[in-house]
Design a protein around this motif. Structure first.
Motif, PDB file in Angstrom:
ATOM      1  N   UNK A   1     -15.952 -15.158 -24.003  1.00  0.00           N
ATOM      2  CA  UNK A   1     -15.189 -13.933 -24.217  1.00  0.00           C
ATOM      3  C   UNK A   1     -14.964 -13.241 -22.868  1.00  0.00           C
ATOM      4  N   UNK A   2     -13.749 -12.883 -22.595  1.00  0.00           N
ATOM      5  CA  UNK A   2     -13.380 -12.271 -21.320  1.00  0.00           C
ATOM      6  C   UNK A   2     -13.767 -10.794 -21.292  1.00  0.00           C
ATOM      7  N   UNK A   3     -14.095 -10.307 -20.102  1.00  0.00           N
ATOM      8  CA  UNK A   3     -14.366  -8.886 -19.914  1.00  0.00           C
ATOM      9  C   UNK A   3     -13.066  -8.106 -19.936  1.00  0.00           C
ATOM     10  N   UNK A   4     -13.184  -6.811 -20.213  1.00  0.00           N
ATOM     11  CA  UNK A   4     -12.029  -5.920 -20.125  1.00  0.00           C
ATOM     12  C   UNK A   4     -11.662  -5.739 -18.649  1.00  0.00           C
ATOM     13  N   UNK A   5     -10.390  -5.496 -18.340  1.00  0.00           N
ATOM     14  CA  UNK A   5     -10.009  -5.235 -16.949  1.00  0.00           C
ATOM     15  C   UNK A   5     -10.798  -4.047 -16.393  1.00  0.00           C
ATOM     16  N   UNK A   6     -11.147  -4.130 -15.116  1.00  0.00           N
ATOM     17  CA  UNK A   6     -11.968  -3.104 -14.479  1.00  0.00           C
ATOM     18  C   UNK A   6     -11.235  -1.767 -14.394  1.00  0.00           C
ATOM     19  N   UNK A   7      -9.940  -1.791 -14.290  1.00  0.00           N
ATOM     20  CA  UNK A   7      -9.138  -0.580 -14.165  1.00  0.00           C
ATOM     21  C   UNK A   7      -7.714  -0.959 -13.836  1.00  0.00           C
ATOM     22  N   UNK A   8      -6.935   0.036 -13.498  1.00  0.00           N
ATOM     23  CA  UNK A   8      -5.527  -0.183 -13.164  1.00  0.00           C
ATOM     24  C   UNK A   8      -5.365  -0.168 -11.639  1.00  0.00           C
ATOM     25  N   UNK A   9      -4.544  -1.074 -11.132  1.00  0.00           N
ATOM     26  CA  UNK A   9      -4.267  -1.104  -9.697  1.00  0.00           C
ATOM     27  C   UNK A   9      -3.642   0.228  -9.283  1.00  0.00           C
ATOM     28  N   UNK A  10      -4.262   0.897  -8.319  1.00  0.00           N
ATOM     29  CA  UNK A  10      -3.755   2.171  -7.819  1.00  0.00           C
ATOM     30  C   UNK A  10      -2.870   1.962  -6.598  1.00  0.00           C
ATOM     31  N   UNK A  11      -3.371   1.180  -5.634  1.00  0.00           N
ATOM     32  CA  UNK A  11      -2.563   0.896  -4.446  1.00  0.00           C
ATOM     33  C   UNK A  11      -3.068  -0.337  -3.719  1.00  0.00           C
ATOM     34  N   UNK A  12      -2.206  -0.818  -2.845  1.00  0.00           N
ATOM     35  CA  UNK A  12      -2.519  -1.948  -1.978  1.00  0.00           C
ATOM     36  C   UNK A  12      -2.558  -1.416  -0.550  1.00  0.00           C
ATOM     37  N   UNK A  13      -3.691  -1.600   0.116  1.00  0.00           N
ATOM     38  CA  UNK A  13      -3.845  -1.149   1.495  1.00  0.00           C
ATOM     39  C   UNK A  13      -3.468  -2.248   2.466  1.00  0.00           C
ATOM     40  N   UNK A  14      -2.634  -1.908   3.438  1.00  0.00           N
ATOM     41  CA  UNK A  14      -2.155  -2.869   4.428  1.00  0.00           C
ATOM     42  C   UNK A  14      -2.483  -2.326   5.819  1.00  0.00           C
ATOM     43  N   UNK A  15      -3.236  -3.087   6.597  1.00  0.00           N
ATOM     44  CA  UNK A  15      -3.556  -2.698   7.972  1.00  0.00           C
ATOM     45  C   UNK A  15      -2.388  -3.070   8.878  1.00  0.00           C
ATOM     46  N   UNK A  16      -1.951  -2.102   9.686  1.00  0.00           N
ATOM     47  CA  UNK A  16      -0.823  -2.322  10.586  1.00  0.00           C
ATOM     48  C   UNK A  16      -1.146  -1.760  11.968  1.00  0.00           C
ATOM     49  N   UNK A  17      -0.498  -2.307  12.972  1.00  0.00           N
ATOM     50  CA  UNK A  17      -0.668  -1.797  14.329  1.00  0.00           C
ATOM     51  C   UNK A  17       0.052  -0.467  14.496  1.00  0.00           C
ATOM     52  N   UNK A  18       1.198  -0.335  13.832  1.00  0.00           N
ATOM     53  CA  UNK A  18       2.021   0.859  13.959  1.00  0.00           C
ATOM     54  C   UNK A  18       2.632   1.217  12.608  1.00  0.00           C
ATOM     55  N   UNK A  19       2.268   2.393  12.106  1.00  0.00           N
ATOM     56  CA  UNK A  19       2.859   2.867  10.854  1.00  0.00           C
ATOM     57  C   UNK A  19       4.367   3.002  11.006  1.00  0.00           C
ATOM     58  N   UNK A  20       4.819   3.514  12.144  1.00  0.00           N
ATOM     59  CA  UNK A  20       6.256   3.708  12.369  1.00  0.00           C
ATOM     60  C   UNK A  20       7.010   2.386  12.269  1.00  0.00           C
ATOM     61  N   UNK A  21       6.486   1.340  12.885  1.00  0.00           N
ATOM     62  CA  UNK A  21       7.135   0.026  12.821  1.00  0.00           C
ATOM     63  C   UNK A  21       7.078  -0.551  11.411  1.00  0.00           C
TER      64      UNK A  21
END
Length: 149
Positions: A1-21
């Motif tokens: 029997x599968x577990x219930x999902x832990x929650x809903x995806x809120x956001x995906x974090x992406x590491x970048x050198x420059x936010x502007x770029x």
């Protein structure tokens, strides 16, 4: 029997050198819409939240050599940093995960309604997973939209 999902995806974090770029690509090419920007000088990063048809991307740029984002970029380069799940009963769920032997890191309580921790990438096949509730953990918390842009 599968577990219930832990929650809903809120956001995906992406590491970048420059936010502007990075914004040129996410907004200009993908059509994402700017939500807000925040600087955390103490932790050494700037973030920008973008909406792409209901999916939130969090762009993380380092400030200084001591930033966890800078360390990440040096080791892995730009790209996926973390997934964040909205878990309303985060404190209890984190305790359950620890009881199951899941390695949790950076556990903290911001307020009675805001709790977070990260599932170590060593326990989740290389993906850092943030689970939590409330502000400032969740990108769509109303408090973020009252901050100065």
């Amino acid at each position: 029997m599968a577990n219930e999902p832990i929650g809903k995806l809120d956001h995906i974090g992406v590491a970048v050198k420059s936010v502007a770029e990075a914004r040129k690509f996410f907004e200009g090419v993908l059509g994402a819409r700017f939500l807000y920007e925040h600087v955390n000088e103490e932790a050494g990063y700037r973030l920008v939240e973008l909406d792409l048809n209901g999916l939130t991307f969090e762009l993380l740029e380092p400030f200084g050599d001591d930033s966890f984002v800078q360390t990440f970029l040096e080791k892995r380069g730009e790209g996926l940093h973390h997934l964040t799940f909205d878990v309303p009963n985060a404190k209890e769920k984190i305790a359950d995960l620890k009881e199951q032997g899941v390695r949790m890191v950076d556990e903290r309580e911001f307020s009675p309604d805001s709790y977070e921790a990260f599932i170590s990438p060593r326990a989740s096949h290389g993906v850092l997973i943030q689970i939590g509730s409330g502000y400032p953990t969740l990108a769509r918390s109303a408090e973020w939209f009252t901050q100065k842009k």
